[in-house]
Motif scaffolding. Structure first.
Motif, PDB file in Angstrom:
ATOM      1  N   ARG A  16      34.013  41.919  33.886  1.00  0.00           N
ATOM      2  CA  ARG A  16      33.064  40.492  33.730  1.00  0.00           C
ATOM      3  C   ARG A  16      34.652  40.021  33.220  1.00  0.00           C
ATOM      4  N   ALA A  17      35.871  40.124  33.034  1.00  0.00           N
ATOM      5  CA  ALA A  17      36.697  39.237  32.822  1.00  0.00           C
ATOM      6  C   ALA A  17      37.026  38.477  34.304  1.00  0.00           C
ATOM      7  N   TRP A  42      31.955  34.393  28.042  1.00  0.00           N
ATOM      8  CA  TRP A  42      33.747  35.487  27.375  1.00  0.00           C
ATOM      9  C   TRP A  42      33.418  35.500  26.158  1.00  0.00           C
ATOM     10  N   LEU A  74      34.315  36.149  34.756  1.00  0.00           N
ATOM     11  CA  LEU A  74      34.628  35.095  33.647  1.00  0.00           C
ATOM     12  C   LEU A  74      35.624  34.052  32.666  1.00  0.00           C
ATOM     13  N   SER A  97      34.542  30.008  30.249  1.00  0.00           N
ATOM     14  CA  SER A  97      35.178  30.976  28.622  1.00  0.00           C
ATOM     15  C   SER A  97      34.525  30.994  27.678  1.00  0.00           C
ATOM     16  N   HIS A 145      32.646  38.871  24.247  1.00  0.00           N
ATOM     17  CA  HIS A 145      33.620  39.596  24.259  1.00  0.00           C
ATOM     18  C   HIS A 145      33.196  39.510  22.525  1.00  0.00           C
TER      19      HIS A 145
END
Length: 419
Positions: free
Chosen positions: A186-187, A107, A190, A104, A111
């Motif tokens: 990628r979501a 990610w 991750l 996380s 982001h």
């Protein structure tokens, strides 16, 4: 233009803008660090300083995203704006393990990093592209502020300026679409469930399934037995209604007692479904129901003659084992009502030994092929499940010309409990 400006692309662009907004506090702290060792008066005006502050901001964002609650916030935003395919699920709940927190954090850093770049491009490139598109109109005025340099004050340059501005906007939309697609790709990696998350979810599903199966067994054994007994007794009473009023009276009494007892058992099962709030959300329902002490009432109004023998003291049996034994006898009597013969009584023997309760139920065979009911056949499986859950075993089959059901349920003795 749908891939660049469609609904999904606009949502992903908005997701990137949100990432840029989340990066701003870290970026400002990074600018403070840059200002400590830079001598320029305008720290914010230097592109080098801005890139350095951006490089400082990303590690700070990664560290703060290690908290467990960062994952559900990121998952909510990704589900709403990333346009993820339905076959790529994301994890639910806070990140409890180290692997989940690291994922996380990665990610969140990706982001806010991409979001900062796209947000900066959006804020700077859009006004510049609009100005370039309007160059032919701005140069038509005599204001010295709007006059172009001599090198650009040519007709062909001014004619191409609107196309150059539109190309900049299209390039910006393409960069935003590519960055949004990268985040969407990628979501699931991750923010998706880790092996520990999958194991915890499987355990929750198994616990829920066990509760559902238990409730199904309770309803099947209590309500199913009552309906079978009431149906047979009502049918027998109807056939001798005019010739044997005493039998009809006894049958109606048995029906009344059976339904009264079953209503109480049904209330118990419904109470298991409607748990009070203080029991805790998701907590398994507290076990309850009749035990071996209620066996006499069951045998008296079951609709069959039963020869009952007992060896040992049932009061020494734990409550949980006593309840399961009662249900096993109840289901055995239901099977005898549906499929057994009527020539001889059912024989029930309950033996309490040191650490074990044995239940043996013999019923005569009818000689007819068994009636197959749609959705039926769960009674014997429920008996086996009840026995296995207590560490025992159950078996059923033909034995010496009769149908025999045997269940052995172990339980700890007082000496074992003290160890």
């Amino acid at each position: 233009m749908t891939p660049l400006l469609g609904r999904r692309a606009r949502q992903r662009w908005l997701h990137l803008i949100i990432g840029g907004a989340l990066l701003m506090p870290y970026f400002l702290v990074g600018m403070v660090f840059v200002g400590l060792y830079r001598s320029e008066g305008d720290v914010f005006g230097s592109p080098v300083n801005q890139l350095t502050a951006f490089a400082y901001a990303l590690p700070m964002a990664a560290v703060t995203a290690l908290v467990p609650l960062a994952r559900p916030l990121s998952v909510s935003a990704a589900r709403a704006l990333c346009g993820l395919p339905p076959d790529r699920p994301l994890a639910d709940g806070p990140a409890r393990t180290r692997q989940a927190r690291v994922r996380s954090s990665a990610w969140f850093t990706l982001h806010v990093g991409l979001g900062g770049v796209i947000s900066g491009m959006t804020l700077s490139l859009v006004p510049f592209a609009v100005a370039v598109i309007g160059l032919p109109f701005l140069t038509a005025r005599d204001s010295p502020v709007l006059r172009l340099p001599a090198a650009l004050d040519r007709t062909w340059v001014l004619a191409l300026a609107p196309f150059a501005g539109l190309a900049m906007l299209v390039a910006l939309a393409g960069c935003a679409a590519a960055a949004g697609a990268l985040l969407a790709n990628r979501a699931p990696v991750l923010l998706g469930p880790t092996p520990d998350d999958r194991l915890a979810a499987a355990e929750r599903r198994a616990a829920e399934l066990a509760v559902r199966n238990r409730l199904a067994r309770e309803l099947h054994d209590s309500v199913g037995h009552a309906l079978s007994a009431v149906t047979l007794q009502a049918g027998a009473a109807r056939r001798v209604l005019d010739s044997d009023p005493d039998f009809v009276r006894d049958a109606l009494t048995a029906i009344e007692e059976t339904t009264r007892r079953t209503v109480g058992e049904l209330d118990t099962v419904l109470g298991m479904l409607r748990r009070d709030d203080h029991d805790g959300a998701g907590a398994p329902p507290a076990p309850s129901g009749p035990g071996l002490d209620a066996l006499d009432g069951l045998l008296a109004h079951c609709g069959l003659p039963v020869a009952h023998t007992a060896d040992g003291d049932p009061r020494t049996v734990p409550a949980a084992v006593s309840r399961e034994a009662y249900r096993i006898v109840q289901e055995g009597l239901s099977n005898a009502l549906r499929h057994g013969g009527r020539g001889e009584p059912v024989r029930l023997r309950i033996t309490v030994r040191a650490g074990e309760l044995e239940t043996v139920l013999d019923s005569p065979l009818s000689g007819r092929p068994p009636v197959v009911r749609p959705g039926g056949g769960r009674g014997l499986r429920g008996i086996t499940e009840r026995a296995v859950l207590l560490g025992g075993r159950a078996e059923a089959g033909e034995h010496e010309g009769r149908w025999r059901l045997t269940a052995r349920l172990p339980f700890p003795t007082p000496a074992q409990e003290q160890r």
